[in-house]
Write an enzyme that holds these catalytic residues in place. Structure first.
Site, short mmCIF file in Angstrom:
data_model
loop_
_atom_site.label_atom_id
_atom_site.label_comp_id
_atom_site.label_asym_id
_atom_site.label_seq_id
_atom_site.Cartn_x
_atom_site.Cartn_y
_atom_site.Cartn_z
N CYS A 1 10.27 2.01 -28.56
CA CYS A 1 10.24 0.91 -27.59
C CYS A 1 11.15 1.23 -26.40
CB CYS A 1 10.68 -0.40 -28.28
SG CYS A 1 12.21 -0.25 -29.22
N CYS B 1 15.58 1.03 -29.06
CA CYS B 1 14.85 1.15 -27.80
C CYS B 1 15.56 2.13 -26.86
CB CYS B 1 14.72 -0.22 -27.13
SG CYS B 1 13.61 -1.33 -28.01
#
Ligand code: ZNA
Length: 293
Positions: free
Chosen positions: A192, A111
């Site tokens: 993400c 992420c």
């Protein structure tokens, strides 16, 4: 009577002759068809020489640089690329054809590390090489394997076409553009946290072309429940014009488009770490002599 008697073998001969002629016609026309296929000239360059060795070599290279990806079957990955395009018209390759390749090359992306780009191909990769803080598609396994290469198959025949391949815009569903669309979609889907995008503030026209992969593929494939924000960096060439910035009309339109996909948006002009790289590369130009960095 004799006319009747003689007619039988003549009819037989005629039938045989017609059949032979038909068989010959089919054979000749298929030979001409094959020749046409062989001589077919697409506008793009042909498949990169030594493609197999390059792809399999890059596969092992990537595993040695990124042990966290685990063990990939490099000849298996190659086979999936081959199966995606061989015996198929190179102008009729869909994203679906690359599905199995995308599956065997799947990878998790940490992420906040994704860095997308549009019209900043050179700068974005100089930047990721210098910092290693971000991951572009070309730093992922699939993008790394095929970046900068050309490939296409031949209709009805095995193997690759080394003479010519369709250029990017030559036909809608060609082996190259379908691959980059498929891999860009997979990358956006796997992203993400904060997703960054480097755009070119000195390029002509809108900040993100309407038909760009960034707009048409990457934004629609991000998952708003997993992507917390799309952060747009608008970078001008260090000696270039400031044609677009965060407050330009086309940038505000891009903001609407991103928010329309339920994604949070932010924008930053001339993100300092990138400008610092531009100045490291051009220390003597006036814009870099202002003791700002
Ligand atoms: N590494 C690549 O060769 C590649 C990577 C090719 C195409 C797409 N990508 C992905 S999509 C890349 O990782 C970025 O995240 C995304 C950028 O795509 P974009 O938004 O369409 O941006 P762009 O700068 O206009 O195009 C990117 C690249 O795609 C170019 O450098 C060309 O290699 C190719 N391309 C796109 N449109 C055309 C084109 N080549 C020729 N004619 C076009 N119209």
């Amino acid at each position: 009577m004799s006319w009747h008697g003689a007619s039988r073998p003549v009819t037989k001969d005629l039938r045989m002759g017609t059949m032979l002629a038909l068989v010959l016609m089919v054979f000749v026309s298929s030979a001409i068809g094959q020749q046409k296929d062989q001589a077919k000239k697409y506008k793009g360059t042909g498949t990169t020489s030594n493609l197999r060795n390059i792809v399999i070599g890059r596969c092992y290279h990537y595993m040695s640089l990124n042990p966290s990806i685990g063990d990939k079957n490099c000849t298996g990955v190659w086979q999936e690329l081959l199966d995606a395009v061989q015996r198929k018209d190179p102008c009729k390759i869909t994203q679906e054809d690359y599905k199995r390749l995308t599956l065997v090359a799947a990878q998790t992306i940490p992420c906040d590390k994704t860095l997308l780009w549009s019209r900043t191909n050179d700068l974005v990769h100089r930047y990721t090489r210098a910092t290693e803080n971000f991951v572009t598609l070309e730093d992922t396994f699939l993008g790394f394997l095929l970046n900068g290469l050309m490939w296409c198959g031949k209709s009805l025949r095995p193997g690759f076409n080394f003479k010519s391949c369709p250029a990017w815009n030559e036909c809608d569903h060609n082996s190259i553009s379908s691959f980059w669309k498929m891999s860009s979609a997979a990358f956006a889907r796997a992203s993400c946290g904060v997703v960054n995008v480097m755009l070119n503030g000195s390029a002509d026209g809108d900040i993100a072309r309407k038909e760009s992969i960034f707009r048409t593929v990457e934004i629609p494939n991000m998952d708003p429940t997993r992507v917390s924000e799309v952060k747009v960096w608008i970078i001008d060439d260090i000696q270039g014009e400031d044609k677009n910035s965060c407050d330009s009309k086309s940038t505000l339109e891009l903001k609407q488009y991103i928010e329309g996909h339920k994604l949070k948006y932010s924008c930053i002009d001339n993100y300092r770490p990138v400008q610092a790289l531009q100045c490291a590369e051009n220390p003597d130009i006036a814009a870099c002599k202002q003791c700002k960095y």
